[in-house]
Design a protein around this motif. Structure first.
Motif, PDB file in Angstrom:
ATOM      1  N   ILE A   1       0.841  -1.197   0.000  1.00 35.14           N
ATOM      2  CA  ILE A   1       0.000   0.000   0.000  1.00 35.14           C
ATOM      3  C   ILE A   1       0.877   1.249   0.000  1.00 35.14           C
ATOM      4  N   THR A   2       0.520   2.228  -0.818  1.00 36.56           N
ATOM      5  CA  THR A   2       1.202   3.532  -0.787  1.00 36.56           C
ATOM      6  C   THR A   2       0.117   4.607  -0.863  1.00 36.56           C
ATOM      7  N   THR A   3       0.376   5.728  -0.220  1.00 37.12           N
ATOM      8  CA  THR A   3      -0.661   6.775  -0.242  1.00 37.12           C
ATOM      9  C   THR A   3      -0.060   8.119  -0.628  1.00 37.12           C
ATOM     10  N   SER A   4      -0.906   8.977  -1.201  1.00 31.81           N
ATOM     11  CA  SER A   4      -0.559  10.390  -1.367  1.00 31.81           C
ATOM     12  C   SER A   4      -1.766  11.141  -0.809  1.00 31.81           C
ATOM     13  N   GLU A   5      -1.782  12.448  -0.922  1.00 36.16           N
ATOM     14  CA  GLU A   5      -2.885  13.189  -0.327  1.00 36.16           C
ATOM     15  C   GLU A   5      -4.198  12.971  -1.103  1.00 36.16           C
ATOM     16  N   VAL A   6      -4.079  12.596  -2.373  1.00 39.95           N
ATOM     17  CA  VAL A   6      -5.319  12.451  -3.145  1.00 39.95           C
ATOM     18  C   VAL A   6      -5.592  11.031  -3.650  1.00 39.95           C
ATOM     19  N   ALA A   7      -4.671  10.141  -3.411  1.00 42.03           N
ATOM     20  CA  ALA A   7      -4.890   8.781  -3.932  1.00 42.03           C
ATOM     21  C   ALA A   7      -4.219   7.729  -3.052  1.00 42.03           C
ATOM     22  N   VAL A   8      -4.782   6.549  -3.087  1.00 47.53           N
ATOM     23  CA  VAL A   8      -4.175   5.391  -2.415  1.00 47.53           C
ATOM     24  C   VAL A   8      -3.997   4.319  -3.482  1.00 47.53           C
ATOM     25  N   SER A   9      -2.823   3.724  -3.527  1.00 48.08           N
ATOM     26  CA  SER A   9      -2.637   2.580  -4.423  1.00 48.08           C
ATOM     27  C   SER A   9      -2.388   1.363  -3.558  1.00 48.08           C
ATOM     28  N   LEU A  10      -3.028   0.289  -3.903  1.00 45.81           N
ATOM     29  CA  LEU A  10      -2.773  -0.933  -3.139  1.00 45.81           C
ATOM     30  C   LEU A  10      -2.807  -2.138  -4.056  1.00 45.81           C
ATOM     31  N   THR A  11      -2.281  -3.256  -3.543  1.00 48.02           N
ATOM     32  CA  THR A  11      -2.257  -4.460  -4.378  1.00 48.02           C
ATOM     33  C   THR A  11      -2.929  -5.627  -3.665  1.00 48.02           C
ATOM     34  N   ILE A  12      -3.494  -6.514  -4.488  1.00 45.69           N
ATOM     35  CA  ILE A  12      -4.074  -7.754  -3.953  1.00 45.69           C
ATOM     36  C   ILE A  12      -3.585  -8.918  -4.827  1.00 45.69           C
ATOM     37  N   ASP A  13      -3.533 -10.112  -4.230  1.00 42.51           N
ATOM     38  CA  ASP A  13      -3.147 -11.256  -5.076  1.00 42.51           C
ATOM     39  C   ASP A  13      -4.325 -12.197  -5.302  1.00 42.51           C
ATOM     40  N   ASP A  14      -5.465 -11.852  -4.745  1.00 41.65           N
ATOM     41  CA  ASP A  14      -6.651 -12.691  -4.904  1.00 41.65           C
ATOM     42  C   ASP A  14      -7.741 -11.796  -5.499  1.00 41.65           C
ATOM     43  N   ASP A  15      -8.009 -11.981  -6.805  1.00 42.06           N
ATOM     44  CA  ASP A  15      -8.941 -11.050  -7.451  1.00 42.06           C
ATOM     45  C   ASP A  15     -10.339 -11.656  -7.643  1.00 42.06           C
ATOM     46  N   ARG A  16     -10.629 -12.694  -6.832  1.00 44.12           N
ATOM     47  CA  ARG A  16     -11.937 -13.348  -7.005  1.00 44.12           C
ATOM     48  C   ARG A  16     -13.113 -12.394  -6.768  1.00 44.12           C
ATOM     49  N   ASN A  17     -12.912 -11.431  -5.849  1.00 44.86           N
ATOM     50  CA  ASN A  17     -14.017 -10.510  -5.549  1.00 44.86           C
ATOM     51  C   ASN A  17     -13.754  -9.107  -6.077  1.00 44.86           C
ATOM     52  N   LEU A  18     -12.869  -9.016  -7.061  1.00 42.14           N
ATOM     53  CA  LEU A  18     -12.461  -7.697  -7.554  1.00 42.14           C
ATOM     54  C   LEU A  18     -13.653  -6.854  -8.032  1.00 42.14           C
ATOM     55  N   GLU A  19     -14.549  -7.494  -8.776  1.00 44.32           N
ATOM     56  CA  GLU A  19     -15.681  -6.742  -9.340  1.00 44.32           C
ATOM     57  C   GLU A  19     -16.517  -6.072  -8.243  1.00 44.32           C
ATOM     58  N   GLN A  20     -16.849  -6.854  -7.213  1.00 45.07           N
ATOM     59  CA  GLN A  20     -17.665  -6.298  -6.123  1.00 45.07           C
ATOM     60  C   GLN A  20     -16.894  -5.216  -5.381  1.00 45.07           C
ATOM     61  N   ILE A  21     -15.585  -5.460  -5.153  1.00 42.17           N
ATOM     62  CA  ILE A  21     -14.776  -4.477  -4.426  1.00 42.17           C
ATOM     63  C   ILE A  21     -14.775  -3.162  -5.205  1.00 42.17           C
ATOM     64  N   VAL A  22     -14.549  -3.256  -6.509  1.00 42.79           N
ATOM     65  CA  VAL A  22     -14.474  -2.041  -7.324  1.00 42.79           C
ATOM     66  C   VAL A  22     -15.816  -1.316  -7.311  1.00 42.79           C
ATOM     67  N   SER A  23     -16.918  -2.054  -7.418  1.00 45.86           N
ATOM     68  CA  SER A  23     -18.197  -1.331  -7.457  1.00 45.86           C
ATOM     69  C   SER A  23     -18.480  -0.639  -6.125  1.00 45.86           C
ATOM     70  N   GLU A  24     -18.017  -1.199  -5.005  1.00 48.61           N
ATOM     71  CA  GLU A  24     -18.175  -0.504  -3.702  1.00 48.61           C
ATOM     72  C   GLU A  24     -17.291   0.738  -3.658  1.00 48.61           C
ATOM     73  N   LEU A  25     -16.042   0.577  -4.122  1.00 44.72           N
ATOM     74  CA  LEU A  25     -15.099   1.712  -4.065  1.00 44.72           C
ATOM     75  C   LEU A  25     -15.561   2.852  -4.977  1.00 44.72           C
ATOM     76  N   GLU A  26     -16.174   2.481  -6.095  1.00 47.30           N
ATOM     77  CA  GLU A  26     -16.595   3.508  -7.062  1.00 47.30           C
ATOM     78  C   GLU A  26     -17.703   4.409  -6.518  1.00 47.30           C
ATOM     79  N   LYS A  27     -18.315   3.994  -5.416  1.00 50.13           N
ATOM     80  CA  LYS A  27     -19.361   4.841  -4.832  1.00 50.13           C
ATOM     81  C   LYS A  27     -18.775   6.141  -4.299  1.00 50.13           C
TER      82      LYS A  27
END
Ligand code: ASP
Length: 440
Positions: free
Chosen positions: A338-364
Motif C-alpha cells: 500500500i502507498t498513499t498520497s494526499e489524493v490517492a491510495v494505491s494498493l495491491t491484492i493477489d486474490d482477485d476473485r471478488n475484484l468486481e464487487q470491491i471495485v463497485s463498492e469503491l466507485e461509490k
C-alpha cells in the motif's frame, strides 16, 4: 527431537529415497514428514479436474498410468517379497479409491480425498523401505493428529494432545514417518494445508513437540539471494532471521510455503533448509537472530492486481482509509502493498476473485484504476537501508517503469511493483546493482 521434512524429489526415485534413508538413519529419534512423490499431486489435481468436468475416460487413463508408475518404483525399491506385496496391495487400494471417485458426484471433499492419496502412498512406500533396511520406523497417520479449524488455522491444542498420544503409543520406534500436507478440517473431514503445505506440517509438528530444530530438505542448497530460474549466479544465503524468511516465503521464494515460519517463531525453534543431494552443504539457517545488515535477497510474486483509488474527498479528511479497508475486509481480500498520497491510495491484492464487487463498492466514493499482470519484487534483509548498494536501487527507475515502491512497513523489506513483463529484467538489474555491485 528434530523434525525433518523431505519434498517430492527426495522421495521421487530409489536413489533419492536411499539418500533420505542415509540422512535420517543417524541413531537419533526423529519425526520425518514426507511430501508426495514429485509430480503426483499435480497428476491428482488433473485427475480431480477431469472428474469434475465428467471427463471420466481421461481421469481413468491418468489413474492407470500413475498406478503403473508406482508399481515400477515399488519393484525397484522393495526386493523383500513380503514388503513388496504388502506395499503393492496398499497402493492398489489407493488407486481403487481413485477409480471409485470417478463414479461419485464431485465435491470439495472428494477433491481433498483425491489430493491426499499422494502423501498416503509415499509414506507407506518409504516406511516399507525402512523396514526392509532394518530400521526401527513407525508410520503415523497425520489424520490422527493434524487438524485445522473453521478459519483454516491449525487447531494447536488438538494437534499437540493427539500427537502426544500417537507418539507415546509408538514410543519404541526410532523414526516416525508421517504425511505432510494432509489434515482433517473442523468437521473431521479430509482436507489439506494448501499446495506446498508439507513444510507447514513440519513446523506445526515442530512447535507441537517443541522440537530442537526443524529441517526442510529439498533439492536446492538453501534459500538463494535471487530467483535461480531467472537470474544466473545466485547464491545460497547462510543465515536469515524469522522475519526475513517469512517475507521471502510470502513474496515468492518457492522453496518455502508462505506460512512455514509462523508456528516456530514464538518458541524460537530454528529452521534449517538443506539439500538432499548435497547433505554436507550448510544450507540456510533461519533463527530469531539477525545476522548481518543490508539486503540479503530478492524475490518476486506474480499475479498481482494494483488498484488506484483516487478521491477529492481524501484531502485533509480522516476515516478515508478505514472506509477503504472495510470493503476489503467484507470481501475477505487481503492487501499486500500500500502507498498513499494526499489524493490517492494505491494498493495491491493477489486474490482477485471478488475484484468486481470491491471495485463497485469503491466507485461509490472514488475513481478507480486497475492494473492487472503486475509483480511485486521484494528486497529483503535487516536494517535494509544500511546496505552499501541500497542507494543504487533508484537507478532501477531509469531502466524499468516502477508502478509503486513501499518501504518502512518493517526494516526488513522494500517492495517494488512492476509489470510482470518487466519482472525478469528487473530481477537481473537488481542482482547486478545489489549483489554484484555493478558500477554504473
Ligand atoms: N504434495 C503437496 C504439493 O505438491 C504438498 C507438498 O509437497 O508440500 O503441493
Amino acid at each position: 527431537m528434530k523434525v525433518l521434512k523431505f519434498g517430492g524429489t527426495s522421495v521421487g526415485s530409489v536413489e533419492n529415497m536411499t539418500n533420505v534413508k542415509n540422512i535420517i538413519n543417524d541413531g537419533n529419534k526423529k519425526i520425518v514428514v514426507l511430501s508426495a512423490m514429485s509430480g503426483t499431486t499435480n497428476s491428482l489435481v488433473d485427475i480431480a479436474n477431469n472428474i469434475k468436468v465428467s471427463n471420466t475416460d481421461k481421469a481413468l487413463q491418468d489413474i492407470n498410468a500413475l498406478h503403473e508408475k508406482y508399481i515400477l518404483v515399488i519393484d525397484a525399491l522393495l526386493s523383500d517379497a513380503t514388503l513388496n506385496g504388502l506395499t503393492k496391495t496398499y497402493v492398489a487400494e489407493r488407486f481403487n479409491f481413485l477409480i471409485e471417485c470417478t463414479y461419485k458426484s464431485f465435491s470439495q471433499l472428494i477433491e481433498n480425498e483425491i489430493l491426499a492419496q499422494g502423501e498416503l502412498m509415499s509414506t507407506f512406500m518409504f516406511n516399507s523401505f525402512l523396514q526392509q533396511e532394518g530400521i526401527n520406523s513407525c508410520l503415523l497417520s497425520a489424520l490422527d493428529f493434524m487438524k485445522i479449524d473453521a478459519h483454516k488455522e491449525p487447531s494447536f491444542n488438538y494437534i499437540q494432545n493427539n500427537l502426544q498420544t500417537v507418539l507415546s503409543e509408538a514410543d519404541t520406534a526410532e523414526i516416525y514417518i508421517t504425511q505432510g500436507f494432509i489434515c482433517l478440517d473442523d468437521t473431521g473431514e479430509v482436507s489439506n494445508l494448501q499446495r506446498g503445505g508439507s513444510d507447514y506440517t513440519a513446523t506445526i509438528i515442530g512447535a507441537a513437540i517443541k522440537a530442537e530444530e526443524v529441517q526442510i530438505w529439498t533439492d536446492i542448497d538453501g534459500m538463494h539471494n535471487n530467483d535461480p530460474r531467472f537470474v544466473e549466479g545466485t547464491k545460497p544465503i547462510s543465515d536469515l532471521s524469522f522475519d526475513e524468511a517469512a517475507e521471502l516465503a510470502y513474496f515468492g521464494a518457492k522453496i518455502l510455503h508462505p506460512q512455514t515460519i509462523l508456528p516456530v517463531r514464538k518458541d524460537g525453534i530454528p529452521v534449517r533448509l538443506k539439500n538432499t543431494m548435497d547433505p554436507i552443504a550448510k544450507g540456510t539457517s533461519i533463527t530469531g537472530n539477525h545476522v548481518e545488515t543490508g539486503i540479503k535477497a530478492i524475490a518476486a510474486k506474480d499475479n498481482i492486481t494494483a488498484i488506484k483509488i483516487k478521491s477529492g474527498r481524501m484531502l485533509q479528511a480522516h476515516g478515508f482509509l478505514k472506509k477503504v479497508f472495510e470493503i476489503f475486509e467484507t470481501y475477505e481480500t487481503s492487501i499486500d502493498m500500500i502507498t498513499t498520497s494526499e489524493v490517492a491510495v494505491s494498493l495491491t491484492i493477489d486474490d482477485d476473485r471478488n475484484l468486481e464487487q470491491i471495485v463497485s463498492e469503491l466507485e461509490k466514493f472514488s475513481n478507480i484504476e486497475i492494473d492487472t499482470n503486475q509483480s511485486i519484487i521484494c528486497l529483503v534483509g535487516h536494517a535494509i537501508v544500511d546496505h552499501e548498494g541500497t542507494h543504487k536501487l533508484f537507478k532501477i527507475l531509469k531502466d524499468v517503469n516502477i508502478r509503486m515502491i513501499s518501504y518502512g512497513g518493517s526494516r526488513n523489506n522494500i517492495s517494488l511493483l512492476v509489470d510482470t513483463e518487466n519482472k525478469i529484467k528487473t530481477l537481473q538489474k537488481l542482482n547486478g546493482y545489489l549483489f554484484e555491485l555493478v558500477t554504473l
